[in-house]
Design a protein around this motif. Sequence first.
Motif, PDB file in Angstrom:
ATOM      1  N   GLN A   1       0.778  -1.293  -0.092  1.00  0.00           N
ATOM      2  CA  GLN A   1      -0.166   0.088   0.041  1.00  0.00           C
ATOM      3  C   GLN A   1       0.805   1.250  -0.023  1.00  0.00           C
ATOM      4  O   GLN A   1       2.004   1.283   0.716  1.00  0.00           O
ATOM      5  CB  GLN A   1      -1.024  -0.117   1.435  1.00  0.00           C
ATOM      6  CG  GLN A   1      -1.780  -1.256   1.380  1.00  0.00           C
ATOM      7  CD  GLN A   1      -2.611  -1.375   2.552  1.00  0.00           C
ATOM      8  OE1 GLN A   1      -2.332  -0.447   3.388  1.00  0.00           O
ATOM      9  NE2 GLN A   1      -3.500  -2.011   2.640  1.00  0.00           N
TER      10      GLN A   1
ATOM     11  N   VAL B   1       0.900   4.725   1.401  1.00  0.00           N
ATOM     12  CA  VAL B   1       0.043   5.547   2.524  1.00  0.00           C
ATOM     13  C   VAL B   1       0.586   6.963   2.432  1.00  0.00           C
ATOM     14  O   VAL B   1       1.927   7.157   2.273  1.00  0.00           O
ATOM     15  CB  VAL B   1       0.347   5.003   3.680  1.00  0.00           C
ATOM     16  CG1 VAL B   1      -0.371   5.651   4.823  1.00  0.00           C
ATOM     17  CG2 VAL B   1      -0.283   3.319   3.715  1.00  0.00           C
TER      18      VAL B   1
ATOM     19  N   ARG C   1      -4.034  10.172   7.970  1.00  0.00           N
ATOM     20  CA  ARG C   1      -3.552   9.079   6.954  1.00  0.00           C
ATOM     21  C   ARG C   1      -4.530   8.721   6.041  1.00  0.00           C
ATOM     22  O   ARG C   1      -5.608   8.533   6.317  1.00  0.00           O
ATOM     23  CB  ARG C   1      -2.995   7.949   7.842  1.00  0.00           C
ATOM     24  CG  ARG C   1      -2.298   6.938   6.980  1.00  0.00           C
ATOM     25  CD  ARG C   1      -1.856   5.802   7.685  1.00  0.00           C
ATOM     26  NE  ARG C   1      -0.507   6.200   8.406  1.00  0.00           N
ATOM     27  CZ  ARG C   1      -0.062   6.458   9.597  1.00  0.00           C
ATOM     28  NH1 ARG C   1      -1.185   6.386  10.228  1.00  0.00           N
ATOM     29  NH2 ARG C   1       0.883   7.071   9.900  1.00  0.00           N
TER      30      ARG C   1
ATOM     31  N   GLN D   1      -4.794   6.589   2.025  1.00  0.00           N
ATOM     32  CA  GLN D   1      -4.090   5.522   0.949  1.00  0.00           C
ATOM     33  C   GLN D   1      -4.109   5.954  -0.261  1.00  0.00           C
ATOM     34  O   GLN D   1      -5.472   6.312  -0.791  1.00  0.00           O
ATOM     35  CB  GLN D   1      -4.629   4.382   1.163  1.00  0.00           C
ATOM     36  CG  GLN D   1      -3.964   3.167   0.431  1.00  0.00           C
ATOM     37  CD  GLN D   1      -4.325   1.736   0.660  1.00  0.00           C
ATOM     38  OE1 GLN D   1      -5.087   1.590   1.481  1.00  0.00           O
ATOM     39  NE2 GLN D   1      -4.268   0.884  -0.331  1.00  0.00           N
TER      40      GLN D   1
END
Length: 2046
Positions: free
Chosen positions: A856, A858, A876, A878
Amino acid sequence: MDTRSVRLIMPATDLTDVGRIHDVCMIQIDSIALTPQADNPLSRIVVRPDIYHLAEQEHILGVPGSEVEDRQYQLNVLGLCVNTGTWKELDRCLGQNVNSQLSSLTLRTMNENPALEWNNLMCGVESIMPHMTLLPVVQRVDLCVVAAPAIIYKDVLVCGVSFEVNAFTNIQVSVSMNQVLLASALFTELLMLLEPLIADSFYNSNYTLLPMSSLPNQTSDEIEISVTDYNKFADSGIDCADISSMSGEKPSVNQIKDGTTISSINTPKSSGYHADLSSRGKREHPVTLYDTRHHKARANPCVVPVHKVASKESTTNMKRYPKNIPDKPELVPIEILFTASTVSGVLYQVLGTSESNLRELTSLWRQRVKQRITSNPSIFTDESGPYFSSNETSTDELSADDELLTQGKNVQPLLYIFVSQPHSYISRLSQSRKIQISCFDISIRTCIDKSFHCHNTPKLENFPTVLLETKSGEPHQETGIPPSFLTVIWSKGIGKPAKLEIDLGRPTKFHLSVARLNYLEEIVRKILDIYSDSDNILQSAELTFQRKDMHRDVAGSRIDEEKEMFFLHYEVSLDSIERPSFIEKNPNVTIPNVTLSTTHLSSLDLQSDYKNIGDGDQTQSMVQLQHLLWQVSEMSVKTQQIVLSMETTEGFQVLLSLLDLTCGVSYQSRQVDRVTGNVAVNSLTITTFCKNDPRLLLNPWTFNVNVCLAWEPWCKSEATPQIQVTADSDCILIDVGPEHLRCLHYVWQEYQHLIEYFSLNNSTQYDDTRSKMSDSLPDQEQHYRDDLRAGAFQYLDSTNTSRDELPLPYQVVFWGSPPTMAWRYPQPRALTRVDVFPVPFKLASVDHFARGQRDQVVCSLQYWSECRSSYQHYARFQLSESEMCRLNLPHPPHRVVACTWRVQLFVRSPDDECDDTNGNSYGLNNIHMSPRALAACMRIDSFFSPHLVPHLQVAVNFSSLQVGLYNHLCISTTSRGLPPSLGEYFMDNLIPDSQCFSTLELNKASFFFCLWPTGVNMLELGSIIQCSVIDYAYLTQQYVVEACQVQLQLSVGEKAELSCVTKAFTIKLGPGIGHTLTVSTQLWLQALESFSTTAKKQKQVYQVIVSRYVICNNTTRPLRFGQAGTDEDILLASKHCHLYSWRTHKVKQLLRVGVEEGSWVWCQPFMIDKDGTEWCPLKECGSKDLNLLIQVVSLSTTQKQIIIAGQLLITNLLVQNLECQVVPIEDESSRLNEGQSLIALGNSTPASILLDNKCKMGLRIRFHRREAAWSSNIPLRENTKHGKPWLVKLPLLDSVQFLRVWCRVICQKLGTHGIKILAMLCPVYMIRSYLPIPAKALIDTPGLNVHLESTINGKGEEQQLYCPGTIDHSHQLTFQLENGIPPSNPYVPLSYSMLDQHKLKNSSDEDIDIDHVLRSLNDDKSKTWPFLGDVYENVDWISAEQPETHVQVKYGAKDPFCSTLLVDLQPWALFANVLGIQVYIIEGGRIICTIPHKGIVTPPKLEGTFHIGIEIEETMHSSSPLQLARADWGSSFYMPRIAGQIPLKGEVQTIVQCHGDVKVKVEMRCHTTCVTVETVSHVEISARDIRSRLSFRYADTSKNSVEAAINPLLQHVSHLELDHHLTPSSLEVHVELQQASKSTIDHSPLYLALFERHCVVTTAYKLGNTLALHYLYGAIFGVGWVVGSMELLGNPGGLARTLGTGLRDFVYLPYQGILQGPWGFFVGVTHGSASLMKHITAGTLSSVTNFAASVARNLDRLTLDQEHFHRTEEVRRQRPQGVAQGLLQGLTGLGISLLGAVGGIAHHPLQSMMSEGASPRSLVTGVGRGLVGVITKPLSGAAELVALTGQGLLHGTGWTTLPDVRQEPVIEHTFCGTNSQLKYNWKLVAGLASGRHTLLHVTEATCISPSGIYEPVALVLTTQALFLINTEEDTTQRVLSLSELSGLDHPTDPTLLCFQFQMPPMPMEMDPTSHARVVEFVRRSSGMVNFGNDSNSDAESSQSGSPLLNDVMSFDTPLTFYVNPQLRNYFLSVLALAKRQSQGRGFAVL
């Protein structure tokens, strides 16, 4: 000039008739001399060096009249003094009466008789010369003034002006309160006299003033007059021009429209201060005139300039620089110096005179002044009469006044101030200005004791109370000059802002207390009362002055009115100085004018203006602060040690100290106006004193604080600045203990009212300010959409690798690898919306795709915190290539606002659970993506509002915060005794009284606080927390909480929210930790209970035993003991105990004990962790055989008592004190020699005695008197001949009569050789009475015809009964109460034969425990009387009047081992009353006894019924009939049928109609019936009462049904969900059971369904019941699978589960594959078939393996060989990891089983016979075990081979997995522990226990020797030395004195700590003759001195094998250590403070 005797007399007219006080001030000067030559010429300020040096070369500077003459004048003023007196005395000396007397005296001849004249004087006849009594104010002072005027050569300034004033004698000022009143009166009259003169000076000047009416459209009282012309030097440079000299020429009058005239004034240029102002401003300066009239309607007069009458050009250029700047005038440099030696001031008050009532005198004076002003207004003009009138007074009145003023009255000292070497320097040069003020020392004292008086002017010794004191500071390194106490320097350069420097160079201590502050407040109030009246008088005078103007003629007094209306001010125009930026932006803000007032009335106006400003809104205050900081751009404050002492009346004290302080403030005016400040504090400490016992509360703390006040452009000018506070701190160590809290408690009580007063005022002002600030905030709210893509921002690619670079406003900066984007707003904004659109990216790492799951990308959204100077994580999200996402932004109580935001990318695996907020993950360089794509794929909306911006932000970072919890033991006081188990011992007090038992550490902590204008507060705390507790057994630290990361956030607004996030943490508990926490809790509770001053009488508090071991010396000798293998040696006196902890945990824990026998002999080391008694012989005792008895007793589960005793114990049961002596004897008939002696007090057991086993010992006793005779010898063995104890005749005083006592000797065997002896000395007869009152025992001995009488105390107390004769005589006893009742009849016989000797126990009957015997003998039976239990244990019972009653007499032995005959006197019953009122026992209608409250009585025996009576208002109310049950009542005997029958044991309830329910409680004790009458408690309510008190509701009256209405407790829960994994799923529990049965259950899964309920309305009980049933039913339904998992059955349940899984895959995988096509179907069939085969094979193999393992385990149990069973179980726990390992383990086990089977045939019989003895039974048992093992052991080995091979195959192929262990067991060895600080303080550092040193700090370090050897050490810092402790061996390696050591700070390595040795002082050179004499003296005297080894010497070390000692250290070679970087700076600061204190510099605070 030369004059003599100059006097200036200043009387106060208004004080003449006020009272008999001083009303005249006289200034006297003995001589004034002015010379043109100076003794010490001044140095000159040379402006033209060329001219000055040329004149110096020509030697014409000293030539008078030369063109360049350096002439200096010196003025000597000698004998200057100021005195006060009375006008009446002065009038007598100066009046006509005195002149007439003097004229008559001049006619006398020289033939007068001197004796006659003397007698006339003695008789009160008028003296020859009248005298006047004067009180000094200023003592004689000699002044020297040197003036050097400017040197001018042809209009050229060569040198400036120098001026010096020096007081070369001490200035002593002593002022009384009377003189203060006189000064106020003189000051008032002087101002009233000067006011008309000032007005006349204005009128005579060449200024024409405008009245207010002539000013068109003006709202101000100010007129500006331009000053444009300047002249050259008009004088020598000294500015002596007055106001009138400022006019240059006469004004020309011009007409204006309304007829008002204005003068055009050309003011000449002057040289002094005005020229300075002109030159600085470079432009015109106005002269301002103010109106003196006070208009009541004008609340706040403002100042606005009026039009000037000047040229058009000058008028136009009023507010800007003129085009033609005039020539800059040449500045005259000036230097002025004022200096003196000492200045002392004394303030006092004379008692016993009119001065003592100052308030009345002041009031009378004020009334007199007002009366004179209102009645005679002409006093302000010249038309008034004489100022003083001649008041003739009689001689009697004068003498009375003289008597009151001259006699020695009581003088009360008030205040004393001493200033040493004051100094003032003023310099004005061409390029700079400078003002310097300093003084070398200062002292302030007072006398708060109002009862202390003196008879003269107070001196220094009359002021014992110190308020301020100083000590010598650090001398200058180069000059060696000590610093001054105070130095203030103000400096300013041309065109530069000013700087202010304040330096306190001497350590200063302030002594504060409430009494001192109140006393000072009283003094100030007295002075202010006087001067406040003076101000009121001036206001009255001003009003009178204005009323006088109204009566003048209008036509003739026009000018007079104008001159009185205005007065002159000189001010600096605002246009002449550059305005700061905040004023340019806010033109409406006005700066207060800086004016130089010339009269007092103007100062009153200014004071009112400033008062209005202070009381106004926050805007003016902020503007004033900005203006002040703008004028002084930099300000610095430096101090040395400052100590603040706060004392209380109870003797408690808090000491606040700091070593030095540096403070700086600066102002910057750019785009944002900022005021920055920095405060650096070094070694701040807080010490508490409890009864002069210092304890550090805050250890030396060093920190740095930065404060910034910023006025942002987006804020209003009147808004509060944005305040940011950043603090960086070193290690903080806080010690908290009960005594600290006790001291703070009393200090808070003392200062509470004072603190609350200031806090209340501040809080009120703060609330007002906050409300105004919130109102002043602008209401502008700005919303922004799509900020980054709207076109307002500029995109830039950064070339800097640092991502902490901040962009400029409206800039977006990009960084690559990894992609990072940062942007900045012009103002702080909050993000309201963040949308992230799909964006293509690529990850270059191939390994990540091989995992089967894609990593991922991020992004971390961060904001820049200005206060913390770092990026903080906010949210946060993605990145995705296909989906759009909207961030769920955090919603705290207040949004986060920031100017700079950043987005940073990093790669994270889906399995990675780490929370990396800074993006520090793997693969940062593998993201292939354009950073500009971040701006393209994100939509960011923002919002700005000033309400969202916090106006206060505080960020604090500290490396470590350690809070130490302390136990404070009261070992030095006798208020707390030892517990009963240690009651016979005394504590040796060899332990520290302050013990740190726990430490809470916060490492790398950060603290952040925000405050918003709306009142919302937010607190964030992040740290690594850990907690340790010491183990009192070894004094080592054990961590209870391991280090873990903690994040805490608290928000307080309309509601409070608290969030705490922690990582996994571990909590450890054990016996040592539990013991420490338990005893510490007890100590703290005891201490906190003692804080309450209103606490009632509490039960006795015992000293808490904190240690794990208590060593008790129960011998008559002093002992030494210590840990074996160490140098520990502790001396313990007889009957003393020591709280012991092991010396070190590095060696085995064994104890050794030594006894002195010529030299010290030691026993074999022994263990003390197991209860029991051990026989320890002493080695090397010579011819003696001495042994010690070591008895270990458990005081609790964690505490042991070690009793060191001898073989012989002597207990004395007599009341007399006896002296016992034990000596060796050869045989029984020989006489005793001198031996060991001891004193046996009455009813006590003294210390034991060591016996020599090689010889027989005997005992003899006597009374404890020197002249008493010894008894015969008593063998220390049992009397086996007669079967009775030894009967000893103890001689009395006359040695004819004897007291016969029993001596019983009891022997107890210990082991095979040891024996313990008890010698019991007891009387023949004893008596014990249970009566509530004393009684008399009458003893008749018919055989001897002796009658004796003895008093029996009663209440269960045992007493010795003396009966004459021998044990064969018989006696007759009768008893009599002391209230006059006749003796009992008949008598009671008494004879020793009544004692049944067969009931006494002998040593041969059974095993005797001497300790048990002693406990039984010392049991106090009187503590249980009157047998009512623990409820009434602390009741003080009252002995009421006792009627005649019945008693029972019993005979028996005192104890089964004691031969004393005990006579028990037992009453038939005891009646106790706890009803609260007096009760009566009524029988047969008459009162037989009265029982008061808390009274006990034995009534006459009650055979029938009786009543309990209560008298109320003289009326007797009785209860229902009561009767005591009898033991002989049964089925065959008639039992009375009454309700009030009282059982033998129990209670009955009766009712007294007037009082309520009464409970009669009966309990049998021995033969005594205890009857207690008490009220029925409200808790004791029967079920019938409960039913009767329920609220009934009748549903049907006909059926008489009853229904109780009970409202149940309901609880409402909206949603309830219980789950283990925090997600809605079932709960799976794996069960594994291994019991002593023949089978086990192997990992059987137990599935429990999800428990979920919605909208629950139920009770707590019902909820818990439903929850329990849910999981109980789930467990019951799954029990089948559990039973099916038994290994003995082959685990069929596990086989079924495995086959089920294989079948599911065989069906499910092809079905899933067919959906994806033919190839997917083929793959599914393949995988399904493989899974089926794998699970069938694994299931079958698992069943066989488990069955074989179960068979092997059961066969191992059948072998009956525990050793074989434990060995195989240990091997079975080690599971094989593969087939080979399993096969190897199985074959090894099979071989061992075969060998064990064969060897067991011989091994088991031999082992059985050795353990149980040689017998047929043991032989058969052993042979049977061997034969059983021959069969079972090989079978077990074979089965185990199959099981281990199968387990290895399953684990190697991966077909089975074992459960993961979440937490591995942690084994902590004792020898690996870390020493605590308490251990160094107690055990390891010599001198700490004796008080010579005070431990300051301990830190672990690694030492580097010069040879390169690394060695772990501990650096122990004390107040005197630095100890180096080897932590591997717990030994002291080196002791370094602080005087020879200095710490070095390594500049690059934060872990490196260096110490440099200082060179010792060089020895003085000695001539050869002296050197020879010293050598000869040393040689001759060396033999007289014995150089012994001092083990406690600080200069020697205890070990010589350390590399640190073997290496030769030089003064150039530093000691180097590696330490914790968080503690290095703290260690250096503590070292510097300790070294400073050890050298005696400054005040002691450690």
